[in-house]
Design a protein around this motif. Structure first.
Motif, mmCIF file in Angstrom:
data_model
loop_
_atom_site.group_PDB
_atom_site.id
_atom_site.type_symbol
_atom_site.label_atom_id
_atom_site.label_comp_id
_atom_site.label_asym_id
_atom_site.label_seq_id
_atom_site.Cartn_x
_atom_site.Cartn_y
_atom_site.Cartn_z
ATOM 1 N N ILE A 6 0.873 -1.064 -0.013
ATOM 2 C CA ILE A 6 0.161 0.015 -0.225
ATOM 3 C C ILE A 6 0.849 1.160 0.104
ATOM 4 C CG2 ILE A 6 -1.702 1.403 1.454
ATOM 5 C CD1 ILE A 6 -2.988 -1.355 2.561
ATOM 6 N N PRO A 7 0.846 2.196 -0.916
ATOM 7 C CA PRO A 7 1.502 3.268 -1.187
ATOM 8 C C PRO A 7 1.528 4.118 0.303
ATOM 9 C CG PRO A 7 -0.429 3.677 -2.210
ATOM 10 C CD PRO A 7 -0.542 2.308 -1.728
ATOM 11 N N ALA A 8 2.729 4.796 0.312
ATOM 12 C CA ALA A 8 2.906 5.591 1.756
ATOM 13 C C ALA A 8 2.065 6.680 1.622
ATOM 14 C CB ALA A 8 4.465 5.971 1.750
ATOM 15 N N ILE A 9 1.642 7.108 0.620
ATOM 16 C CA ILE A 9 0.849 8.349 0.442
ATOM 17 C C ILE A 9 0.358 8.261 -1.073
ATOM 18 C CG2 ILE A 9 2.468 10.023 -0.019
ATOM 19 C CD1 ILE A 9 0.465 12.207 1.216
ATOM 20 N N TYR A 10 -1.203 8.324 -1.119
ATOM 21 C CA TYR A 10 -1.779 8.788 -2.656
ATOM 22 C C TYR A 10 -2.753 9.698 -2.249
ATOM 23 C CZ TYR A 10 -1.172 7.910 -7.390
ATOM 24 O OH TYR A 10 -1.084 8.061 -8.742
ATOM 25 N N SER A 11 -2.824 10.928 -2.971
ATOM 26 C CA SER A 11 -3.655 11.947 -2.696
ATOM 27 C C SER A 11 -4.319 12.375 -3.940
ATOM 28 C CB SER A 11 -3.101 13.011 -2.107
ATOM 29 O OG SER A 11 -2.094 13.617 -3.044
ATOM 30 N N VAL A 12 -5.639 13.074 -3.643
ATOM 31 C CA VAL A 12 -6.415 13.647 -4.537
ATOM 32 C C VAL A 12 -6.435 15.186 -4.333
ATOM 33 C CG1 VAL A 12 -8.543 13.948 -5.853
ATOM 34 C CG2 VAL A 12 -7.943 11.716 -5.180
ATOM 35 N N TYR A 25 -8.324 23.145 -10.639
ATOM 36 C CA TYR A 25 -7.876 21.875 -11.311
ATOM 37 C C TYR A 25 -7.914 20.698 -10.379
ATOM 38 C CZ TYR A 25 -5.145 18.318 -14.048
ATOM 39 O OH TYR A 25 -4.649 17.272 -14.496
ATOM 40 N N ILE A 26 -8.378 19.572 -10.563
ATOM 41 C CA ILE A 26 -8.644 18.358 -9.590
ATOM 42 C C ILE A 26 -7.433 17.258 -10.430
ATOM 43 C CG2 ILE A 26 -10.093 16.717 -8.775
ATOM 44 C CD1 ILE A 26 -12.262 18.550 -8.968
ATOM 45 N N GLY A 27 -6.724 16.891 -9.408
ATOM 46 C CA GLY A 27 -5.933 15.813 -9.957
ATOM 47 C C GLY A 27 -5.439 15.053 -8.788
ATOM 48 N N SER A 28 -4.639 13.893 -9.147
ATOM 49 C CA SER A 28 -4.077 12.893 -7.919
ATOM 50 C C SER A 28 -2.678 12.568 -8.230
ATOM 51 C CB SER A 28 -4.778 11.464 -8.302
ATOM 52 O OG SER A 28 -4.749 11.009 -9.489
ATOM 53 N N THR A 29 -1.875 12.313 -7.146
ATOM 54 C CA THR A 29 -0.432 12.085 -7.258
ATOM 55 C C THR A 29 -0.058 11.266 -5.796
ATOM 56 O OG1 THR A 29 1.681 13.271 -7.222
ATOM 57 C CG2 THR A 29 -0.056 14.342 -6.197
ATOM 58 N N PRO A 30 1.100 10.430 -6.015
ATOM 59 C CA PRO A 30 1.521 10.154 -4.694
ATOM 60 C C PRO A 30 2.910 11.027 -4.107
ATOM 61 C CG PRO A 30 2.962 9.205 -6.845
ATOM 62 C CD PRO A 30 1.710 10.051 -7.112
ATOM 63 N N HIS A 31 2.950 12.157 -4.712
ATOM 64 C CA HIS A 31 3.880 12.893 -4.493
ATOM 65 C C HIS A 31 3.518 14.608 -4.530
ATOM 66 C CE1 HIS A 31 8.042 14.775 -3.730
ATOM 67 N NE2 HIS A 31 8.212 13.470 -3.334
ATOM 68 N N GLN A 75 -10.152 6.509 -8.683
ATOM 69 C CA GLN A 75 -11.608 6.338 -9.052
ATOM 70 C C GLN A 75 -12.231 7.635 -8.263
ATOM 71 O OE1 GLN A 75 -12.131 2.646 -6.638
ATOM 72 N NE2 GLN A 75 -12.239 1.781 -8.476
ATOM 73 N N PHE A 76 -11.487 8.218 -6.978
ATOM 74 C CA PHE A 76 -12.211 9.242 -6.388
ATOM 75 C C PHE A 76 -11.913 10.476 -7.208
ATOM 76 C CE2 PHE A 76 -12.318 12.927 -3.238
ATOM 77 C CZ PHE A 76 -13.205 12.315 -2.379
ATOM 78 N N GLU A 77 -10.751 10.607 -7.965
ATOM 79 C CA GLU A 77 -10.561 11.861 -8.523
ATOM 80 C C GLU A 77 -11.266 11.816 -9.820
ATOM 81 O OE1 GLU A 77 -7.443 13.272 -12.006
ATOM 82 O OE2 GLU A 77 -6.898 11.623 -10.739
ATOM 83 N N TRP A 78 -11.862 10.953 -10.725
ATOM 84 C CA TRP A 78 -12.846 10.708 -11.651
ATOM 85 C C TRP A 78 -14.025 11.162 -11.062
ATOM 86 C CZ3 TRP A 78 -17.198 8.950 -13.665
ATOM 87 C CH2 TRP A 78 -17.277 9.287 -15.332
ATOM 88 N N ALA A 79 -14.515 10.520 -9.855
ATOM 89 C CA ALA A 79 -15.881 10.947 -9.360
ATOM 90 C C ALA A 79 -16.030 12.497 -9.157
ATOM 91 C CB ALA A 79 -16.184 10.084 -8.103
ATOM 92 N N LEU A 80 -14.882 12.866 -8.345
ATOM 93 C CA LEU A 80 -14.998 14.426 -8.214
ATOM 94 C C LEU A 80 -14.851 15.304 -9.381
ATOM 95 C CD1 LEU A 80 -14.944 16.494 -5.848
ATOM 96 C CD2 LEU A 80 -12.509 16.386 -5.759
ATOM 97 N N ASN A 81 -14.296 14.700 -10.501
ATOM 98 C CA ASN A 81 -14.137 15.736 -11.704
ATOM 99 C C ASN A 81 -15.583 15.377 -12.468
ATOM 100 O OD1 ASN A 81 -11.894 17.084 -12.648
ATOM 101 N ND2 ASN A 81 -10.497 15.105 -12.331
ATOM 102 N N ASN A 82 -16.078 14.355 -12.132
ATOM 103 C CA ASN A 82 -17.501 13.933 -13.036
ATOM 104 C C ASN A 82 -18.562 13.576 -12.108
ATOM 105 O OD1 ASN A 82 -16.449 13.715 -16.174
ATOM 106 N ND2 ASN A 82 -15.018 12.627 -14.764
ATOM 107 N N VAL A 85 -22.240 12.425 -13.620
ATOM 108 C CA VAL A 85 -22.348 11.130 -14.083
ATOM 109 C C VAL A 85 -22.044 10.274 -13.303
ATOM 110 C CG1 VAL A 85 -22.539 11.948 -16.292
ATOM 111 C CG2 VAL A 85 -20.310 11.362 -15.547
ATOM 112 N N THR A 86 -21.083 10.369 -12.308
ATOM 113 C CA THR A 86 -20.122 9.186 -11.549
ATOM 114 C C THR A 86 -21.488 8.253 -10.787
ATOM 115 O OG1 THR A 86 -19.036 8.370 -9.805
ATOM 116 C CG2 THR A 86 -20.116 10.528 -9.430
ATOM 117 N N THR A 87 -21.286 6.857 -10.846
ATOM 118 C CA THR A 87 -22.168 6.081 -10.553
ATOM 119 C C THR A 87 -21.972 5.760 -8.799
ATOM 120 O OG1 THR A 87 -20.538 4.204 -10.879
ATOM 121 C CG2 THR A 87 -22.421 4.758 -12.503
ATOM 122 N N HIS A 88 -20.818 6.499 -8.507
ATOM 123 C CA HIS A 88 -20.638 6.477 -6.997
ATOM 124 C C HIS A 88 -21.524 7.319 -6.317
ATOM 125 C CE1 HIS A 88 -16.868 4.263 -7.091
ATOM 126 N NE2 HIS A 88 -16.507 4.917 -7.979
#
Length: 348
Positions: A6-12, A25-31, A75-82, A85-88
């Motif tokens: 499991i990554p030390a950190i992964y963020s949106v 702008y909305i994005g995701s990154t481990p750093h 998944q979270f990034e896509w849902a927040l950008n969309n 229409v997201t099914t979440h």
């Protein structure tokens, strides 16, 4: 990806132009620090949408961390950008609606502002898809945090499907609209080691985030010692003897406890002792544990924290070696073998 810890950190993250606050702008990154530099053109990378010089510098105003994998963050990034229409998000809970369509007939993404993004973060953190993940919400600019507080402070203090942990770090000067988390200034006349140490002490915002496994070092050292010397003993839940390397064993993360048990036993136990705001709650129908108590020390445990250590132990031998390596390039265990401590009774 399943073979990695499991990554030390992964963020949106939410990026905002410090020149034009309406540009987001909305994005995701481990750093996050490296990604922020990419968006600002300091290093290669970044997105085309953030490459306009008249919108730089960008600032990371909000960050969601605690995702168990890159896929989870995406998944979270896509849902927040969309969110339209997201099914979440169930239709009856949807905040952002489809108001127009492209020539192709596909729904057109609604224009988003900071208020709508914050509203959808609040919503997504509480839908079944994400509500049981150990996510944290970070704020690095005071004005954005104030906006959140005005709308959602009362909701965050009420019992709900999650206990949201909010972290704020506005830096040494907290003024609305301040740029976020730039590297500390240079310190001429000092050594490189001294400058690095001073920079680390003065870092704030995204530059103060733990980007490696160092917060797990004490926990990893303890579990390594338990299994290297085969001290796992009996399961703290079912009390069956645990044969070395014959199963997947989980260890209590509390410092003074060496409670070890089968992963399924631990899972069932944490589900049965679930805690919310420090109080026991019923978790009927859930299969993913979150927070409970250790059957040995009775201390609080977080399932996500335990799984991060387990995945590191099973899938990250290189990461563990790097984590436990001392300044001389050797692990603590190797140094102890080469320089065993002298027993006081022998010396006398």
């Amino acid at each position: 990806m399943s073979g990695k810890p499991i990554p030390a950190i992964y963020s949106v993250y939410i990026l905002r132009s410090s020149v034009r606050h309406a540009s987001l702008y909305i994005g995701s990154t481990p750093h996050p620090p490296r990604r922020l530099k990419q968006h600002n053109g300091e290093v290669q990378g970044g997105a085309n949408r953030t490459s306009r010089a008249n919108l730089r510098p960008w600032e990371m105003v909000t960050l969601v961390t605690g995702f168990p994998s890159m896929v989870a963050a995406l998944q979270f990034e896509w849902a927040l950008n969309n969110p339209h229409v997201t099914t979440h998000i169930p239709d009856d809970s949807r905040i952002s609606k489809v108001t127009s369509r492209k020539k192709s007939g596909q729904p057109k993404r609604p224009a988003k502002g900071l208020a709508s993004i914050l509203a959808n973060i609040h919503l997504l953190l509480r839908v079944p898809s994400f509500s049981r993940w150990p996510l944290k919400l970070h704020f690095f600019t005071q004005d954005v945090f104030v906006s959140w507080q005005k709308k959602w402070a009362d909701a965050d203090t009420q019992p709900s499907s999650r206990d949201l942990e909010i972290v704020t770090d506005f830096g040494p000067i907290a003024k609305p609209g301040d740029g976020v988390a730039g590297p500390p200034p240079a310190f001429p006349g000092s050594s490189q080691a001294g400058r690095n140490r001073k920079a680390k002490e003065d870092a704030w915002g995204v530059y103060a985030l733990a980007l490696d496994y160092k917060p797990l070092k004490q926990y990893v050292t303890k579990t390594k010692d338990i299994f290297d010397f085969e001290r796992q003993g009996h399961c703290v839940v079912c009390e069956d003897l645990m044969t070395p390397e014959a199963g997947i064993y989980v260890v209590c993360p509390n410092e003074s406890c060496e409670g070890v048990g089968h992963i399924d036993c631990w899972s069932n136990h944490v589900l049965s002792t679930s805690l919310r705001r420090g109080k026991a709650v019923q978790e009927g129908g859930n299969i993913l544990p979150m927070t409970g108590t250790c059957p040995s020390c009775k201390g609080q445990v977080e399932w996500g924290h335990m799984m991060k250590e387990l995945s590191l132990r099973l899938r990250g031998p290189d990461e563990i070696e790097k984590l436990l390596r001392t300044r001389g390039g050797k692990t603590d265990a190797v140094r102890e073998e080469e320089n065993p401590a002298t027993d006081q009774s022998d010396s006398e």
